[in-house]
Design a protein around this motif. Structure first.
Motif, PDB file in Angstrom:
ATOM      1  N   GLU A 102      -5.533  -8.920   4.882  1.00  0.00           N
ATOM      2  CA  GLU A 102      -5.470 -10.695   4.361  1.00  0.00           C
ATOM      3  C   GLU A 102      -4.464 -11.451   5.279  1.00  0.00           C
ATOM      4  OE1 GLU A 102      -4.865 -11.659   0.280  1.00  0.00           O
ATOM      5  OE2 GLU A 102      -3.214 -11.012   0.663  1.00  0.00           O
ATOM      6  N   LYS A 263     -11.114 -15.050   0.705  1.00  0.00           N
ATOM      7  CA  LYS A 263     -11.510 -13.306   0.610  1.00  0.00           C
ATOM      8  C   LYS A 263     -13.109 -13.797   1.589  1.00  0.00           C
ATOM      9  CE  LYS A 263      -7.612 -10.986  -0.869  1.00  0.00           C
ATOM     10  NZ  LYS A 263      -7.509 -11.918  -1.509  1.00  0.00           N
ATOM     11  N   LYS A 322     -13.574  -6.665  -3.163  1.00  0.00           N
ATOM     12  CA  LYS A 322     -12.945  -7.442  -3.693  1.00  0.00           C
ATOM     13  C   LYS A 322     -13.379  -8.276  -3.845  1.00  0.00           C
ATOM     14  CE  LYS A 322      -9.053  -6.378   0.704  1.00  0.00           C
ATOM     15  NZ  LYS A 322      -8.841  -7.172   1.877  1.00  0.00           N
ATOM     16  N   GLU A 326      -6.324 -13.548  -5.465  1.00  0.00           N
ATOM     17  CA  GLU A 326      -4.705 -13.410  -4.834  1.00  0.00           C
ATOM     18  C   GLU A 326      -3.960 -12.324  -6.073  1.00  0.00           C
ATOM     19  OE1 GLU A 326      -4.596 -13.848  -1.554  1.00  0.00           O
ATOM     20  OE2 GLU A 326      -6.449 -14.766  -1.747  1.00  0.00           O
ATOM     21  N   GLY A 327      -2.544 -11.840  -5.216  1.00  0.00           N
ATOM     22  CA  GLY A 327      -1.505 -11.810  -5.953  1.00  0.00           C
ATOM     23  C   GLY A 327      -1.372  -9.710  -6.575  1.00  0.00           C
ATOM     24  N   GLY A 328      -3.081  -9.631  -5.550  1.00  0.00           N
ATOM     25  CA  GLY A 328      -2.821  -7.611  -5.750  1.00  0.00           C
ATOM     26  C   GLY A 328      -2.874  -7.321  -6.791  1.00  0.00           C
ATOM     27  N   ASN A 331      -8.655  -5.114  -6.808  1.00  0.00           N
ATOM     28  CA  ASN A 331      -9.754  -4.326  -5.910  1.00  0.00           C
ATOM     29  C   ASN A 331      -9.537  -3.531  -6.228  1.00  0.00           C
ATOM     30  OD1 ASN A 331      -8.854  -6.490  -3.819  1.00  0.00           O
ATOM     31  ND2 ASN A 331      -7.493  -5.553  -2.499  1.00  0.00           N
ATOM     32  N   TYR A 333     -11.758   0.611  -5.967  1.00  0.00           N
ATOM     33  CA  TYR A 333     -11.578   1.601  -4.789  1.00  0.00           C
ATOM     34  C   TYR A 333     -12.226   2.728  -5.080  1.00  0.00           C
ATOM     35  CZ  TYR A 333      -8.066  -1.026  -2.891  1.00  0.00           C
ATOM     36  OH  TYR A 333      -6.626  -2.289  -2.802  1.00  0.00           O
ATOM     37  N   MET A 356     -15.074  -4.837   2.302  1.00  0.00           N
ATOM     38  CA  MET A 356     -14.173  -4.061   3.536  1.00  0.00           C
ATOM     39  C   MET A 356     -13.851  -2.601   4.237  1.00  0.00           C
ATOM     40  SD  MET A 356     -10.886  -5.967   3.628  1.00  0.00           S
ATOM     41  CE  MET A 356      -9.635  -5.802   5.640  1.00  0.00           C
ATOM     42  N   ASP A 357     -14.050  -2.321   5.295  1.00  0.00           N
ATOM     43  CA  ASP A 357     -13.234  -0.427   5.240  1.00  0.00           C
ATOM     44  C   ASP A 357     -12.112  -0.811   4.933  1.00  0.00           C
ATOM     45  OD1 ASP A 357     -16.024  -0.306   7.407  1.00  0.00           O
ATOM     46  OD2 ASP A 357     -14.997  -0.818   8.580  1.00  0.00           O
ATOM     47  N   ILE A 359      -8.717   0.597   5.061  1.00  0.00           N
ATOM     48  CA  ILE A 359      -7.893   0.689   6.593  1.00  0.00           C
ATOM     49  C   ILE A 359      -7.178   2.413   5.626  1.00  0.00           C
ATOM     50  CG2 ILE A 359      -6.056  -0.163   7.325  1.00  0.00           C
ATOM     51  CD1 ILE A 359      -8.088  -0.871   8.092  1.00  0.00           C
ATOM     52  N   GLU A 383       2.863  -2.006   4.739  1.00  0.00           N
ATOM     53  CA  GLU A 383       1.697  -3.132   5.178  1.00  0.00           C
ATOM     54  C   GLU A 383       3.179  -3.748   6.005  1.00  0.00           C
ATOM     55  OE1 GLU A 383      -0.684  -3.970   2.011  1.00  0.00           O
ATOM     56  OE2 GLU A 383      -1.192  -5.979   2.955  1.00  0.00           O
ATOM     57  N   LYS A 410       4.426   1.277   0.328  1.00  0.00           N
ATOM     58  CA  LYS A 410       4.203   2.025  -1.508  1.00  0.00           C
ATOM     59  C   LYS A 410       3.337   3.584  -1.005  1.00  0.00           C
ATOM     60  CE  LYS A 410      -0.785   0.525  -0.530  1.00  0.00           C
ATOM     61  NZ  LYS A 410      -1.638   0.155  -1.160  1.00  0.00           N
ATOM     62  N   ASP A 416      -3.229  -0.446  -4.446  1.00  0.00           N
ATOM     63  CA  ASP A 416      -3.449  -1.240  -4.175  1.00  0.00           C
ATOM     64  C   ASP A 416      -2.123  -1.847  -5.299  1.00  0.00           C
ATOM     65  OD1 ASP A 416      -4.296  -4.454  -4.655  1.00  0.00           O
ATOM     66  OD2 ASP A 416      -6.193  -3.704  -4.899  1.00  0.00           O
TER      67      ASP A 416
HETATM   68  P1  ADP Z   1      -3.986  -9.158  -2.526  1.00  0.00           P
HETATM   69  O1  ADP Z   1      -4.148 -11.440  -2.098  1.00  0.00           O
HETATM   70  O2  ADP Z   1      -4.373  -9.154  -3.631  1.00  0.00           O
HETATM   71  O3  ADP Z   1      -3.058  -9.343  -1.940  1.00  0.00           O
HETATM   72  P2  ADP Z   1      -5.093  -7.938  -0.468  1.00  0.00           P
HETATM   73  O4  ADP Z   1      -6.890  -7.634   0.219  1.00  0.00           O
HETATM   74  O5  ADP Z   1      -3.942  -7.454  -0.155  1.00  0.00           O
HETATM   75  O6  ADP Z   1      -4.576  -8.626  -1.721  1.00  0.00           O
HETATM   76  O7  ADP Z   1      -5.188  -6.446  -1.188  1.00  0.00           O
HETATM   77  C1  ADP Z   1      -4.318  -6.233  -1.749  1.00  0.00           C
HETATM   78  C2  ADP Z   1      -3.651  -4.516  -1.940  1.00  0.00           C
HETATM   79  O8  ADP Z   1      -5.062  -3.568  -1.610  1.00  0.00           O
HETATM   80  C3  ADP Z   1      -2.494  -4.877  -0.375  1.00  0.00           C
HETATM   81  O9  ADP Z   1      -1.724  -5.233   0.193  1.00  0.00           O
HETATM   82  C4  ADP Z   1      -3.396  -3.423   0.244  1.00  0.00           C
HETATM   83  O10 ADP Z   1      -2.103  -1.886  -0.156  1.00  0.00           O
HETATM   84  C5  ADP Z   1      -4.672  -2.969  -0.216  1.00  0.00           C
HETATM   85  N1  ADP Z   1      -5.382  -3.074   0.413  1.00  0.00           N
HETATM   86  C6  ADP Z   1      -6.696  -4.529   0.772  1.00  0.00           C
HETATM   87  N2  ADP Z   1      -7.263  -4.169   1.340  1.00  0.00           N
HETATM   88  C7  ADP Z   1      -7.373  -2.458   2.354  1.00  0.00           C
HETATM   89  C8  ADP Z   1      -8.079  -2.025   3.420  1.00  0.00           C
HETATM   90  N3  ADP Z   1      -9.107  -3.281   4.021  1.00  0.00           N
HETATM   91  N4  ADP Z   1      -7.511  -0.461   3.015  1.00  0.00           N
HETATM   92  C9  ADP Z   1      -6.460  -0.291   2.394  1.00  0.00           C
HETATM   93  N5  ADP Z   1      -5.940  -0.688   1.694  1.00  0.00           N
HETATM   94  C10 ADP Z   1      -6.210  -1.884   1.234  1.00  0.00           C
END
Ligand code: ADP
Ligand code: MG
Length: 432
Positions: A102, A263, A322, A326-328, A331, A333, A356-357, A359, A383, A410, A416
């Motif tokens: 992001e 997002k 998602k 923001e802020g973790g 999300n 899974y 989102m795919d 990663i 990351e 991590k 997440d």
């Molecule tokens: P935020 O705005 O809450 O930081 P992020 O999109 O950065 O949202 O997602 C938070 C965390 O989730 C990321 O730091 C990563 O560790 C994990 N994450 C997010 N998107 C993906 C993805 N597409 N694949 C794998 N891990 C992801």
């Protein structure tokens, strides 16, 4: 007050040099893109239309955006500080690819603390007798780079006696990160205030030409380190936010740029043709940007959304779900993704999310050092974030730079969460 050391890895983590350089090379392009989105009312309106119907927080931000536009934007200098985050996706043949997670356009943090982590890891390597390896760790000083952007905006605002205001949290959990940037400003003889939304509503006002005064001092730049989660906004704080946005002060970011970091916008940017529409005449920048995109999917009502929702329910481990937060830690899974999507798949609520795919990086072993946590070896993934800073005066971009990097690592047991969420720790890239 309680003080803990910031969490960090014992050892630096290996990062493929080619991907690290690719991330730096695309940062100015991302700055350009975020800035272009923030100036494109038609695009923001169209892109966020479905989201603001169901997501109250985004809707509220959007309302302020429209209100400010209707009144006429008083601000003439624009400052963007962002951080584009990536993971290294491991392909079936074992090669890694750079994939953007992001882009953070508000309160992108840890530029300060991470200006110190290379020194920590250099010392650790020396203690281990790895002098040559220690010498290979790159210098990194985002604190200086971010301060440079803030200082430029302050200068262009054009009032020697005006201050920079850091808009900070009610309970300050990351003050030292902010102080690193602040101190760089004092070094340049720029005065800095730290204020909360509450202080702004009690001590803030605009004069006839919409100059912002807080506690009797004119504010040239408002640097938000707060304001990206709904929980901080009560009615009074929303009013303070509106006051700031209406003002002539340089907001970092202005409300349009905050919206550019949602997002939903990220997902729309990945649609064929969108980058071409937003950055006409920049085919090379577009190619560099697009090369970092992972698969992103709209869950808007309709056939396209129905199809991808069904695919994700059938195979949830391929995706991340998602919300516009923001802020973790927001999300979803795996099984949880499946359950939630199953529940909302036929309701409008679906459109407050994107898919989102997922990663999948190659894990490596490291020790995560965190105050009061037991020390043990963990299987980890990293990351990479690149800080971007730009300043625009009217229509002219007068500064556009990459300002340093951040590596966060991590344990793989956490899907997440960042450093602030207590999951990731600060790291230093060791280029291989
Ligand atoms: P935020 O705005 O809450 O930081 P992020 O999109 O950065 O949202 O997602 C938070 C965390 O989730 C990321 O730091 C990563 O560790 C994990 N994450 C997010 N998107 C993906 C993805 N597409 N694949 C794998 N891990 C992801
Ligand atoms: Mg993030």
């Amino acid at each position: 007050q309680v003080v803990n050391y910031a969490p960090f890895t014992l050892l630096p983590s290996a990062v493929p040099r080619a991907l690290f350089e690719q991330a730096y090379a695309v940062q100015q392009d991302f700055n350009l893109l975020v800035d272009a989105v923030s100036q494109n009312k038609e695009f923001l309106e169209r892109t966020l239309a479905s989201t603001i119907k169901v997501d109250n927080f985004t809707a509220r931000l959007f309302r302020i955006y429209m209100q400010v536009l209707e009144e006429g934007v008083a601000q003439t200098v624009f400052l963007g500080i962002n951080r584009s985050d990536y993971m290294f996706d491991c392909g079936l043949d074992g090669t890694a690819a750079l994939r953007q997670i992001e882009i953070n356009t508000i309160a992108a943090s840890f530029g300060g603390l991470t200006s110190r982590t290379a020194d920590v890891h250099r010392l650790v390597l020396k203690v281990l007798g790895k002098t040559e390896e220690a010498a290979r760790l790159l210098p990194n000083n985002p604190a200086k780079g971010l301060a440079l952007g803030i200082a430029k905006a302050w200068e262009l605002y054009g009032s020697q006696s005006a201050v920079v205001m850091f808009l900070v949290e009610e309970v300050q959990r990351n003050i030292f990160d902010q102080r690193c940037v602040e101190n760089e400003l004092w070094n340049r003889n720029i005065r800095v205030l730290r204020k909360r939304f509450r202080d702004v509503s009690e001590q803030g006002s605009l004069d006839a030409s919409r100059r912002l005064y807080v506690d009797g001092q004119e504010v040239a730049v408002v640097y938000y380190r707060e304001g990206y989660v709904p929980q901080v906004y009560d009615q009074q704080n929303w009013e303070a936010r509106l006051l700031l946005e209406r003002s002539r002060a340089v907001k970092c970011p202005d409300i349009a740029t905050q919206l550019a970091g949602t997002k939903k916008v990220q997902q729309e940017l990945s649609r064929p043709g969108t980058l071409e529409e937003l950055l006409p005449g920049h085919p090379e920048a577009i190619a560099r940007i697009r090369a970092t995109f992972a698969g992103l999917y709209s869950l808007d009502q309709g056939e396209e959304g129905d199809r991808i929702a069904a695919t994700a329910i059938a195979d949830p481990d391929r995706f991340v779900l998602k919300p516009q937060r923001e802020g973790g830690g927001n999300n979803l899974y795996g099984e949880e993704l499946r359950e939630v999507l199953e529940k909302i798949k036929d309701s409008p609520e679906r459109t407050s999310y994107i898919l989102m795919d997922k990663i999948k990086p190659q894990p490596a072993l490291n020790y995560l050092l965190r105050a009061h946590s037991p020390l043990r070896v963990s299987e980890c993934i990293s990351e990479l974030g690149i800080f971007g800073v730009y300043v625009r005066q009217g229509r002219e971009l007068v500064l556009n730079q990459a300002a340093g990097h951040l590596l966060r690592t991590k344990a793989t047991e956490h899907a997440d969460g960042g450093v602030a969420a207590g999951v990731a720790v600060l790291d230093t890239p060791y280029l291989v």
